[in-house]
Design a protein around this motif. Structure first.
Motif, PDB file in Angstrom:
ATOM      1  N   ASP A   1       3.628  13.739  94.670  1.00 20.16           N
ATOM      2  CA  ASP A   1       3.613  12.902  93.478  1.00 20.16           C
ATOM      3  C   ASP A   1       4.543  13.571  92.476  1.00 20.16           C
ATOM      4  O   ASP A   1       4.192  14.582  91.866  1.00 20.16           O
TER       5      ASP A   1
ATOM      6  N   ASP B   1       5.364  12.888  89.643  1.00 20.38           N
ATOM      7  CA  ASP B   1       4.918  12.828  88.253  1.00 20.38           C
ATOM      8  C   ASP B   1       3.657  13.643  88.000  1.00 20.38           C
ATOM      9  O   ASP B   1       3.142  13.666  86.886  1.00 20.38           O
TER      10      ASP B   1
ATOM     11  N   HIS C   1       7.265  10.319  98.572  1.00 20.21           N
ATOM     12  CA  HIS C   1       6.623   9.959  97.305  1.00 20.21           C
ATOM     13  C   HIS C   1       6.351   8.463  97.345  1.00 20.21           C
ATOM     14  O   HIS C   1       7.212   7.664  97.729  1.00 20.21           O
TER      15      HIS C   1
ATOM     16  N   TRP D   1       5.802   5.162  95.335  1.00 28.34           N
ATOM     17  CA  TRP D   1       6.049   4.593  94.008  1.00 28.34           C
ATOM     18  C   TRP D   1       5.409   3.207  93.921  1.00 28.34           C
ATOM     19  O   TRP D   1       5.686   2.335  94.739  1.00 28.34           O
TER      20      TRP D   1
ATOM     21  N   ASP E   1       5.276  -0.157  92.177  1.00 28.46           N
ATOM     22  CA  ASP E   1       6.190  -0.973  91.390  1.00 28.46           C
ATOM     23  C   ASP E   1       5.431  -1.668  90.261  1.00 28.46           C
ATOM     24  O   ASP E   1       4.623  -2.574  90.513  1.00 28.46           O
TER      25      ASP E   1
ATOM     26  N   ALA F   1      14.136   3.492  88.389  1.00 22.77           N
ATOM     27  CA  ALA F   1      12.908   4.234  88.676  1.00 22.77           C
ATOM     28  C   ALA F   1      12.952   4.864  90.066  1.00 22.77           C
ATOM     29  O   ALA F   1      12.560   6.031  90.248  1.00 22.77           O
ATOM     30  N   LEU F   2      13.441   4.121  91.045  1.00 23.01           N
ATOM     31  CA  LEU F   2      13.526   4.655  92.406  1.00 23.01           C
ATOM     32  C   LEU F   2      14.516   5.817  92.490  1.00 23.01           C
ATOM     33  O   LEU F   2      14.269   6.807  93.186  1.00 23.01           O
TER      34      LEU F   2
ATOM     35  N   CYS G   1      12.886   8.906  91.116  1.00 21.48           N
ATOM     36  CA  CYS G   1      11.934   9.466  92.078  1.00 21.48           C
ATOM     37  C   CYS G   1      12.654  10.194  93.215  1.00 21.48           C
ATOM     38  O   CYS G   1      12.229  11.278  93.632  1.00 21.48           O
TER      39      CYS G   1
ATOM     40  N   VAL H   1      11.348   7.854  99.464  1.00 20.13           N
ATOM     41  CA  VAL H   1      10.473   7.249  98.468  1.00 20.13           C
ATOM     42  C   VAL H   1      10.078   5.880  98.982  1.00 20.13           C
ATOM     43  O   VAL H   1      10.936   5.046  99.297  1.00 20.13           O
TER      44      VAL H   1
ATOM     45  N   THR I   1       7.707   2.317  98.533  1.00 17.65           N
ATOM     46  CA  THR I   1       7.072   1.463  97.535  1.00 17.65           C
ATOM     47  C   THR I   1       5.736   0.986  98.077  1.00 17.65           C
ATOM     48  O   THR I   1       5.665   0.411  99.160  1.00 17.65           O
TER      49      THR I   1
END
Length: 292
Positions: free
Chosen positions: A155, A157, A184, A186, A188, A208-209, A212, A236, A238
């Motif tokens: 993660d 974040d 990771h 993500w 959306d 954003a992608l 990441c 990454v 989704t």
């Protein structure tokens, strides 16, 4: 030699797979293997028994003999492995956590007992995680068919996926001569939007992608240099993190996730909602690593 691998044995009758996994981990690390069992001595309530009589010695001696009986077979399968036994008194979780204070790894069983509960994580494992200072390997699944892959859930974040967690995953992959798959998940947020143009949402999603991807590459880079022999695949995805993690555990030998070490004067780690779900439903062993 690194700290020992401590394996907590609760159910002697169904401990073979658990011990096999722990012995392999100790052998790969070049460390000792400690077989541990926590017992309770209960005061008798039988009428006519002397008030100063306690069954603690009987319980302790029985546990000691059961542990000792396991040693010859382990040594026969893993020649050169140093094996010790440790019988401790008290509730299993705190007793194991204290015993494993200097361990490189604590190994515990990952199933409850009987029925639907047998498919879920046992209470001893959860309580041990809440008290342990070292990485804890929760043994789930029974497949002996190796895939040659270790999975790391990152993660980007969350500070709980720090260098200790990533480093542990790389070390495990190197010890197993396995590849490392790091991803990771993500979620959306645009699916929640009820306003704005499609073009705006697409642009935000792309940004954003990319962020990441860059953060994931940055987290992995120093460890790829330290472990150049480990083949690394990263991406990454989704989707919902728990769903992606649980589904992927069917394709790997081990999944590594992080947990926040407690800094409030209490022992152990804080296991988040995602880790909690993975621990309950994973199809392979799960290593939970405290981030300092």
């Amino acid at each position: 030699m690194t700290g020992p691998v401590v394996v907590g044995i609760d159910d002697f009758e169904h401990s073979e797979h658990l011990i096999t996994v722990a012995a392999r981990e100790a052998e790969q690390r070049g460390s000792a293997l400690w077989l541990a069992h926590a017992y309770h001595g209960f005061a008798p309530v039988t009428q006519g028994v002397p008030p100063d009589y306690t069954p603690e010695e009987i319980v302790r001696d029985l546990a000691t003999s059961q542990l000792t009986a396991l040693v010859p077979e382990i040594r026969a399968r893993h020649s050169g492995l140093h094996v010790e036994t440790a019988v401790v008194t008290g509730p299993a979780a705190p007793a194991l956590a204290v015993l494993a204070d200097t361990a490189s790894l604590l190994v515990v069983g990952g199933r409850g007992r009987g029925g639907l509960a047998g498919q879920l994580l046992g209470s001893v494992a959860l309580r041990t995680l809440a008290r342990a200072h070292c990485p804890v390997l929760v043994v789930r699944g029974v497949s002996e068919q190796a895939t040659g892959r270790v999975m790391l859930g990152v993660d980007v974040d969350d500070p709980a996926t720090g260098p200790e967690v990533v480093g542990f995953a790389f070390e495990e992959a190197a010890l197993r001569n396995a590849g490392l798959y790091a991803f990771h998940a993500w979620e959306d947020p645009s699916i929640l939007y009820t306003y704005g143009s499609q073009a705006f949402r697409a642009e935000q999603r792309t940004e954003a992608l990319k962020r990441c991807h860059d953060a994931l590459a940055e987290a992995l880079a120093p460890w790829q240099k330290k472990y150049p022999e480990v083949s690394v695949t990263s991406e990454v995805l989704t989707g919902v993190p728990t769903k992606l993690l649980v589904e992927s555990t069917q394709l790997v030998d081990l999944v590594v996730i992080g947990a926040r070490a407690r800094h409030d004067g209490e022992d152990g780690m804080r296991v988040g909602a995602i880790a909690h779900t993975v621990l309950h439903h994973a199809a392979c062993p799960v290593a939970v690593v405290p981030d300092r």
